[in-house]
Motif scaffolding. Structure first.
Motif, PDB file in Angstrom:
ATOM      1  N   MET B  28       0.835  -1.203   0.000  1.00 42.77           N
ATOM      2  CA  MET B  28       0.000   0.000   0.000  1.00 42.77           C
ATOM      3  C   MET B  28       0.868   1.252   0.000  1.00 42.77           C
ATOM      4  SD  MET B  28      -3.336  -0.903   2.318  1.00 42.77           S
ATOM      5  CE  MET B  28      -2.581  -1.775   3.673  1.00 42.77           C
ATOM      6  N   ARG B  29       1.948   1.212   0.750  1.00 45.98           N
ATOM      7  CA  ARG B  29       2.837   2.393   0.779  1.00 45.98           C
ATOM      8  C   ARG B  29       3.552   2.560  -0.553  1.00 45.98           C
ATOM      9  NH1 ARG B  29       4.502   2.041   7.069  1.00 45.98           N
ATOM     10  NH2 ARG B  29       2.928   3.524   7.745  1.00 45.98           N
ATOM     11  N   ALA B  30       3.855   1.462  -1.224  1.00 44.40           N
ATOM     12  CA  ALA B  30       4.468   1.572  -2.556  1.00 44.40           C
ATOM     13  C   ALA B  30       3.490   2.239  -3.526  1.00 44.40           C
ATOM     14  CB  ALA B  30       4.862   0.190  -3.065  1.00 44.40           C
ATOM     15  N   THR B  31       2.211   1.881  -3.414  1.00 46.67           N
ATOM     16  CA  THR B  31       1.185   2.516  -4.250  1.00 46.67           C
ATOM     17  C   THR B  31       1.145   4.018  -3.984  1.00 46.67           C
ATOM     18  OG1 THR B  31      -0.142   0.498  -4.188  1.00 46.67           O
ATOM     19  CG2 THR B  31      -1.281   2.524  -4.804  1.00 46.67           C
ATOM     20  N   ALA B  32       1.212   4.382  -2.720  1.00 46.18           N
ATOM     21  CA  ALA B  32       1.176   5.809  -2.365  1.00 46.18           C
ATOM     22  C   ALA B  32       2.400   6.528  -2.923  1.00 46.18           C
ATOM     23  CB  ALA B  32       1.113   5.967  -0.849  1.00 46.18           C
ATOM     24  N   ARG B  33       3.543   5.850  -2.929  1.00 47.98           N
ATOM     25  CA  ARG B  33       4.752   6.481  -3.478  1.00 47.98           C
ATOM     26  C   ARG B  33       4.592   6.760  -4.970  1.00 47.98           C
ATOM     27  NH1 ARG B  33       7.406   2.568  -0.604  1.00 47.98           N
ATOM     28  NH2 ARG B  33       7.948   3.333   1.449  1.00 47.98           N
ATOM     29  N   TRP B  34       3.994   5.816  -5.678  1.00 44.05           N
ATOM     30  CA  TRP B  34       3.763   6.025  -7.109  1.00 44.05           C
ATOM     31  C   TRP B  34       2.817   7.202  -7.334  1.00 44.05           C
ATOM     32  CZ3 TRP B  34       6.447   4.542 -11.023  1.00 44.05           C
ATOM     33  CH2 TRP B  34       7.195   3.361 -10.973  1.00 44.05           C
ATOM     34  N   ASP B  87       0.044  11.124   3.957  1.00 44.38           N
ATOM     35  CA  ASP B  87      -0.599  10.542   5.134  1.00 44.38           C
ATOM     36  C   ASP B  87      -0.453   9.023   5.139  1.00 44.38           C
ATOM     37  OD1 ASP B  87      -3.922  10.388   6.505  1.00 44.38           O
ATOM     38  OD2 ASP B  87      -2.015  10.906   7.482  1.00 44.38           O
ATOM     39  N   VAL B  88      -0.454   8.417   3.958  1.00 41.46           N
ATOM     40  CA  VAL B  88      -0.312   6.954   3.867  1.00 41.46           C
ATOM     41  C   VAL B  88       1.107   6.550   4.256  1.00 41.46           C
ATOM     42  CG1 VAL B  88      -0.479   4.964   2.335  1.00 41.46           C
ATOM     43  CG2 VAL B  88      -2.000   6.903   2.013  1.00 41.46           C
ATOM     44  N   LEU B  89       2.075   7.372   3.872  1.00 41.51           N
ATOM     45  CA  LEU B  89       3.478   7.015   4.090  1.00 41.51           C
ATOM     46  C   LEU B  89       3.964   7.347   5.493  1.00 41.51           C
ATOM     47  CD1 LEU B  89       4.834   8.385   0.686  1.00 41.51           C
ATOM     48  CD2 LEU B  89       4.366   6.013   1.273  1.00 41.51           C
ATOM     49  N   ALA B  90       3.256   8.239   6.187  1.00 39.45           N
ATOM     50  CA  ALA B  90       3.734   8.663   7.504  1.00 39.45           C
ATOM     51  C   ALA B  90       3.651   7.503   8.493  1.00 39.45           C
ATOM     52  CB  ALA B  90       2.897   9.830   8.011  1.00 39.45           C
ATOM     53  N   PRO B  91       4.638   7.351   9.363  1.00 47.53           N
ATOM     54  CA  PRO B  91       4.560   6.286  10.381  1.00 47.53           C
ATOM     55  C   PRO B  91       3.426   6.578  11.351  1.00 47.53           C
ATOM     56  CG  PRO B  91       6.466   7.693  10.769  1.00 47.53           C
ATOM     57  CD  PRO B  91       5.875   8.132   9.479  1.00 47.53           C
ATOM     58  N   ARG B  92       2.794   5.534  11.829  1.00 47.07           N
ATOM     59  CA  ARG B  92       1.683   5.710  12.748  1.00 47.07           C
ATOM     60  C   ARG B  92       1.741   4.643  13.836  1.00 47.07           C
ATOM     61  NH1 ARG B  92      -2.803   6.572  10.090  1.00 47.07           N
ATOM     62  NH2 ARG B  92      -1.902   6.942   8.064  1.00 47.07           N
ATOM     63  N   THR B  93       1.152   4.956  14.966  1.00 48.09           N
ATOM     64  CA  THR B  93       1.097   3.966  16.049  1.00 48.09           C
ATOM     65  C   THR B  93      -0.235   3.233  15.971  1.00 48.09           C
ATOM     66  OG1 THR B  93       0.192   5.646  17.518  1.00 48.09           O
ATOM     67  CG2 THR B  93       2.563   5.278  17.613  1.00 48.09           C
ATOM     68  N   ALA B  94      -0.224   1.996  16.451  1.00 43.16           N
ATOM     69  CA  ALA B  94      -1.447   1.193  16.477  1.00 43.16           C
ATOM     70  C   ALA B  94      -1.534   0.524  17.843  1.00 43.16           C
ATOM     71  CB  ALA B  94      -1.414   0.137  15.374  1.00 43.16           C
ATOM     72  N   THR B  95      -2.677   0.630  18.463  1.00 39.88           N
ATOM     73  CA  THR B  95      -2.889  -0.058  19.736  1.00 39.88           C
ATOM     74  C   THR B  95      -4.174  -0.871  19.642  1.00 39.88           C
ATOM     75  OG1 THR B  95      -4.238   1.688  20.731  1.00 39.88           O
ATOM     76  CG2 THR B  95      -1.857   1.897  20.956  1.00 39.88           C
ATOM     77  N   LEU B  96      -4.304  -1.830  20.538  1.00 40.97           N
ATOM     78  CA  LEU B  96      -5.520  -2.651  20.533  1.00 40.97           C
ATOM     79  C   LEU B  96      -6.748  -1.803  20.875  1.00 40.97           C
ATOM     80  CD1 LEU B  96      -4.347  -5.985  22.202  1.00 40.97           C
ATOM     81  CD2 LEU B  96      -4.603  -5.427  19.777  1.00 40.97           C
ATOM     82  N   ASP B  97      -6.526  -0.701  21.603  1.00 44.99           N
ATOM     83  CA  ASP B  97      -7.664   0.162  21.951  1.00 44.99           C
ATOM     84  C   ASP B  97      -8.233   0.860  20.712  1.00 44.99           C
ATOM     85  OD1 ASP B  97      -6.039   1.128  25.041  1.00 44.99           O
ATOM     86  OD2 ASP B  97      -7.490  -0.476  24.642  1.00 44.99           O
ATOM     87  N   HIS B 185      -3.015  -1.772  12.370  1.00 49.83           N
ATOM     88  CA  HIS B 185      -2.102  -0.898  11.630  1.00 49.83           C
ATOM     89  C   HIS B 185      -2.402  -0.941  10.132  1.00 49.83           C
ATOM     90  CE1 HIS B 185       2.087  -0.029   9.969  1.00 49.83           C
ATOM     91  NE2 HIS B 185       1.613   1.107  10.429  1.00 49.83           N
ATOM     92  N   ALA B 186      -2.548  -2.160   9.593  1.00 48.05           N
ATOM     93  CA  ALA B 186      -2.800  -2.307   8.159  1.00 48.05           C
ATOM     94  C   ALA B 186      -4.137  -1.661   7.780  1.00 48.05           C
ATOM     95  CB  ALA B 186      -2.796  -3.791   7.775  1.00 48.05           C
ATOM     96  N   TRP B 187      -5.124  -1.776   8.657  1.00 44.66           N
ATOM     97  CA  TRP B 187      -6.436  -1.184   8.346  1.00 44.66           C
ATOM     98  C   TRP B 187      -6.347   0.338   8.320  1.00 44.66           C
ATOM     99  CZ3 TRP B 187      -9.837  -4.831   6.983  1.00 44.66           C
ATOM    100  CH2 TRP B 187     -11.124  -4.416   6.644  1.00 44.66           C
ATOM    101  N   HIS B 188      -5.570   0.911   9.234  1.00 40.49           N
ATOM    102  CA  HIS B 188      -5.359   2.365   9.224  1.00 40.49           C
ATOM    103  C   HIS B 188      -4.740   2.795   7.899  1.00 40.49           C
ATOM    104  CE1 HIS B 188      -6.571   3.814  13.102  1.00 40.49           C
ATOM    105  NE2 HIS B 188      -5.758   3.024  13.782  1.00 40.49           N
ATOM    106  N   VAL B 189      -3.702   2.081   7.473  1.00 44.11           N
ATOM    107  CA  VAL B 189      -3.005   2.437   6.233  1.00 44.11           C
ATOM    108  C   VAL B 189      -3.950   2.255   5.042  1.00 44.11           C
ATOM    109  CG1 VAL B 189      -1.074   1.843   4.716  1.00 44.11           C
ATOM    110  CG2 VAL B 189      -0.752   1.862   7.180  1.00 44.11           C
ATOM    111  N   ARG B 190      -4.735   1.176   5.061  1.00 43.46           N
ATOM    112  CA  ARG B 190      -5.698   0.920   3.977  1.00 43.46           C
ATOM    113  C   ARG B 190      -6.705   2.063   3.883  1.00 43.46           C
ATOM    114  NH1 ARG B 190     -10.687  -1.909   4.306  1.00 43.46           N
ATOM    115  NH2 ARG B 190     -11.293  -2.962   2.400  1.00 43.46           N
ATOM    116  N   ARG B 191      -7.176   2.505   5.029  1.00 48.60           N
ATOM    117  CA  ARG B 191      -8.153   3.595   5.042  1.00 48.60           C
ATOM    118  C   ARG B 191      -7.532   4.880   4.501  1.00 48.60           C
ATOM    119  NH1 ARG B 191     -10.936   6.961   8.430  1.00 48.60           N
ATOM    120  NH2 ARG B 191     -13.172   6.841   8.195  1.00 48.60           N
ATOM    121  N   SER B 192      -6.278   5.144   4.902  1.00 48.49           N
ATOM    122  CA  SER B 192      -5.584   6.335   4.393  1.00 48.49           C
ATOM    123  C   SER B 192      -5.416   6.264   2.888  1.00 48.49           C
ATOM    124  CB  SER B 192      -4.198   6.460   5.023  1.00 48.49           C
ATOM    125  OG  SER B 192      -4.289   6.746   6.376  1.00 48.49           O
TER     126      SER B 192
END
Lengths: 59, 251
Positions: B28-34, B87-97, B185-192
């Motif tokens: 997904m991040r590769a797609t965003a880079r393109w 926004d897709v490429l930026a690092p993000r934190t993911a928690t179970l909450d 984490h993957a769902w956050h990136v997918r949504r972005s």
């Protein structure tokens, strides 16, 4: 004579030759958890096979 | 009778599900880079090519304002795409909450279809999974402690087996927890990425509108120049660019 102390979560005891653990509510046998979870595949790859490698038509 | 040798604790096998989830984030991040690269190329074309194409044809202030406005629109569209894909490429934190947030409604619905595949056989919520992990780690630690103090060989064999089972259980729950975090984490990136794709479509319309505006800026209708004739003693020849049906100095 005081009552026996309440078990804590994670306590272990022998019941004959079997081991039991206290899970917070009751003593249950200590068993191996099944490792059979199959969550969905997000990537959709099938062992890395190239989807164009096996075309349905020849020629 | 001897018990079979227990598998020695070592590095756990790599989890293919976790590897898959991480690879999907990489894709997904590769797609965003393109997408970012394409937007940057369009931006370079607009800023470099636009002025070269139309600058010589700009006749008046109105043309300049229109062309500048069109270029600004196009640049805004490009910046919009770069912002969103960043926004897709930026690092993000993911928690179970995070599972409780409205953004992950889709993931919660997916989990609810088969909760055991995500939480394992004993938990059904992130809090339950945390609690299960604490329980299994505590059980493993207490069995190891009992084994260390045990003198009876028969009970020691039983405890050795149970300690290995407890370690495997703890590793399983830990793996399920890591997988769930990776899903969040993957769902956050997918949504972005989905949001970036939608915004790229809208921004491309803006870029197109801006490009049309600055390309057509010199094409507005110009007013005819006023020609003043000075008639002297002899009839003057009309200017070469003016074709008259009759000599304006003839009375």
């Amino acid at each position: 004579m005081g009552s026996p102390p309440q078990p804590e979560e994670g306590d272990i005891r022998f019941n004959g030759n079997d081991v039991e653990l206290f899970n917070g509510t009751a003593w249950v046998p200590h068993e191996e958890l099944p490792d059979d979870q199959t969550p969905p595949d997000m990537r959709g790859d099938d062992d890395g096979d190239d989807p164009d490698a096996h075309l349905p038509f020849t020629g | 009778m001897s018990t079979p040798a227990e598998p020695q604790p070592g590095a756990p096998d790599p989890d293919p599900v976790l590897a898959d989830l991480r690879a999907s984030v990489t894709d997904m991040r590769a797609t965003a880079r393109w997408m970012t690269a394409a937007a940057a190329a369009v931006g370079a074309l607009v800023l470099a090519g636009g002025p070269l194409v139309v600058v010589k044809d700009l006749d008046d202030a109105g043309d300049v304002v229109t062309a500048a406005g069109g270029m600004l629109l196009a640049v805004v569209g490009v910046v919009w795409v770069v912002w969103r894909t960043g926004d897709v490429l930026a690092p993000r934190t993911a928690t179970l909450d995070d599972l409780g947030s409205p953004e992950l409604d889709g993931l919660r619905a997916l989990i609810d279809r088969s909760p055991a595949d995500f939480y394992g056989p004993t938990a059904s919520t992130p809090a339950g999974l945390r609690r299960e992990r604490r329980l299994r780690l505590t059980v493993a630690a207490r069995l190891e402690a009992l084994l260390a103090r045990e003198d009876d060989p028969a009970r020691a064999r039983i405890l050795t087996h149970e300690a290995a089972v407890a370690r495997r259980n703890a590793l399983l729950i830990q793996r399920l927890q890591h997988r769930l975090l990776a899903w969040v984490h993957a769902w956050h990136v997918r949504r972005s990425l989905r949001r970036a794709r939608r915004d790229t479509l809208l921004a491309s319309l803006l870029v197109l509108a801006g490009a049309v505006l600055y390309v057509t800026a010199p094409l507005d209708a110009k007013a005819e120049p006023t020609v003043v004739y000075v008639c002297g003693a002899a009839p003057a020849a009309p200017p070469k660019a003016v074709h008259l049906k009759e000599d304006p100095c003839v009375r």
